[in-house]
Design a protein around this motif. Structure first.
Motif, PDB file in Angstrom:
ATOM      1  N   ASP A   1      24.539   6.233 -19.851  1.00 38.12           N
ATOM      2  CA  ASP A   1      25.572   7.003 -20.555  1.00 38.12           C
ATOM      3  C   ASP A   1      25.134   8.451 -20.774  1.00 38.12           C
ATOM      4  O   ASP A   1      25.972   9.336 -20.968  1.00 38.12           O
ATOM      5  N   GLU A   2      23.825   8.690 -20.760  1.00 40.64           N
ATOM      6  CA  GLU A   2      23.279  10.034 -20.956  1.00 40.64           C
ATOM      7  C   GLU A   2      23.237  10.855 -19.670  1.00 40.64           C
ATOM      8  O   GLU A   2      23.134  12.068 -19.720  1.00 40.64           O
ATOM      9  N   TRP A   3      23.285  10.207 -18.524  1.00 39.72           N
ATOM     10  CA  TRP A   3      23.123  10.907 -17.252  1.00 39.72           C
ATOM     11  C   TRP A   3      24.084  12.082 -17.072  1.00 39.72           C
ATOM     12  O   TRP A   3      23.651  13.174 -16.700  1.00 39.72           O
ATOM     13  N   PRO A   4      25.392  11.911 -17.336  1.00 36.05           N
ATOM     14  CA  PRO A   4      26.296  13.063 -17.172  1.00 36.05           C
ATOM     15  C   PRO A   4      25.952  14.219 -18.115  1.00 36.05           C
ATOM     16  O   PRO A   4      26.121  15.389 -17.759  1.00 36.05           O
ATOM     17  N   LEU A   5      25.462  13.903 -19.302  1.00 35.57           N
ATOM     18  CA  LEU A   5      25.111  14.931 -20.272  1.00 35.57           C
ATOM     19  C   LEU A   5      23.887  15.717 -19.814  1.00 35.57           C
ATOM     20  O   LEU A   5      23.840  16.946 -19.938  1.00 35.57           O
ATOM     21  N   ILE A   6      22.925  15.012 -19.265  1.00 34.73           N
ATOM     22  CA  ILE A   6      21.728  15.673 -18.755  1.00 34.73           C
ATOM     23  C   ILE A   6      22.079  16.521 -17.537  1.00 34.73           C
ATOM     24  O   ILE A   6      21.644  17.663 -17.412  1.00 34.73           O
ATOM     25  N   ALA A   7      22.893  15.961 -16.645  1.00 37.55           N
ATOM     26  CA  ALA A   7      23.319  16.713 -15.453  1.00 37.55           C
ATOM     27  C   ALA A   7      24.085  17.966 -15.859  1.00 37.55           C
ATOM     28  O   ALA A   7      23.867  19.044 -15.301  1.00 37.55           O
ATOM     29  N   PHE A   8      24.958  17.844 -16.842  1.00 38.09           N
ATOM     30  CA  PHE A   8      25.715  18.994 -17.344  1.00 38.09           C
ATOM     31  C   PHE A   8      24.750  20.070 -17.845  1.00 38.09           C
ATOM     32  O   PHE A   8      24.868  21.243 -17.490  1.00 38.09           O
ATOM     33  N   HIS A   9      23.803  19.672 -18.669  1.00 34.25           N
ATOM     34  CA  HIS A   9      22.821  20.604 -19.227  1.00 34.25           C
ATOM     35  C   HIS A   9      22.069  21.325 -18.106  1.00 34.25           C
ATOM     36  O   HIS A   9      21.950  22.554 -18.120  1.00 34.25           O
ATOM     37  N   GLU A  10      21.568  20.564 -17.139  1.00 29.94           N
ATOM     38  CA  GLU A  10      20.784  21.163 -16.052  1.00 29.94           C
ATOM     39  C   GLU A  10      21.631  22.099 -15.205  1.00 29.94           C
ATOM     40  O   GLU A  10      21.170  23.167 -14.794  1.00 29.94           O
ATOM     41  N   CYS A  11      22.870  21.728 -14.950  1.00 30.99           N
ATOM     42  CA  CYS A  11      23.777  22.562 -14.157  1.00 30.99           C
ATOM     43  C   CYS A  11      24.033  23.895 -14.856  1.00 30.99           C
ATOM     44  O   CYS A  11      23.958  24.958 -14.243  1.00 30.99           O
ATOM     45  N   VAL A  12      24.303  23.846 -16.147  1.00 30.38           N
ATOM     46  CA  VAL A  12      24.540  25.063 -16.922  1.00 30.38           C
ATOM     47  C   VAL A  12      23.276  25.924 -16.948  1.00 30.38           C
ATOM     48  O   VAL A  12      23.332  27.146 -16.742  1.00 30.38           O
ATOM     49  N   GLU A  13      22.141  25.291 -17.173  1.00 25.36           N
ATOM     50  CA  GLU A  13      20.876  26.013 -17.238  1.00 25.36           C
ATOM     51  C   GLU A  13      20.596  26.760 -15.928  1.00 25.36           C
ATOM     52  O   GLU A  13      20.217  27.938 -15.945  1.00 25.36           O
ATOM     53  N   VAL A  14      20.809  26.097 -14.801  1.00 23.37           N
ATOM     54  CA  VAL A  14      20.606  26.729 -13.495  1.00 23.37           C
ATOM     55  C   VAL A  14      21.507  27.946 -13.339  1.00 23.37           C
ATOM     56  O   VAL A  14      21.076  29.007 -12.884  1.00 23.37           O
TER      57      VAL A  14
END
Length: 118
Positions: free
Chosen positions: A75-88
């Protein structure tokens, strides 16, 4: 604040391994989402790796990939992916890691709230 998150289909870039698995999805900016065994990453690459990472933060991650620790609740995977995408995206604009991380963390908080709101 409305935050949308839509992944797209991404081709596998290479074979899966015992510690790395391509999800076949990409973030809105085209970076492939990859599940990795976090223990393996910490043991062989960087002991500070936690939850996820990207190639602008960690030199050992290919620039076209966002890594997510597979040992975290799915359930956390999309949240982590979102964070990493924004950070990049912020780092591509010239922001340093700390500033990009803090901004991504703030937006991730909004994304988490939006996901809980019916």
């Amino acid at each position: 604040m409305e935050i949308s998150w839509q992944t797209s289909v991404a081709p596998k870039k290479s074979q899966d391994t015992f510690w790395k698995s391509y999800l076949g999805e990409a973030c809105p900016h085209g970076l492939s989402l990859v599940l990795v065994n976090g223990t393996h990453v910490r043991d062989h690459h960087d002991s500070d790796f936690s939850q996820g990472g990207n190639g602008r933060r960690y030199r050992f991650i290919p620039k076209g990939e966002l890594w997510i620790d597979s040992q975290i609740d799915p359930d956390e995977w999309p949240l982590i992916a979102f964070h990493e995408c924004v950070e990049v995206e912020y780092m591509k604009q010239g922001w340093d890691y700390d500033r990009a991380h803090d901004a991504a963390k703030k937006l991730e908080g909004h994304f988490r709230t939006a996901r809980r709101t019916p």
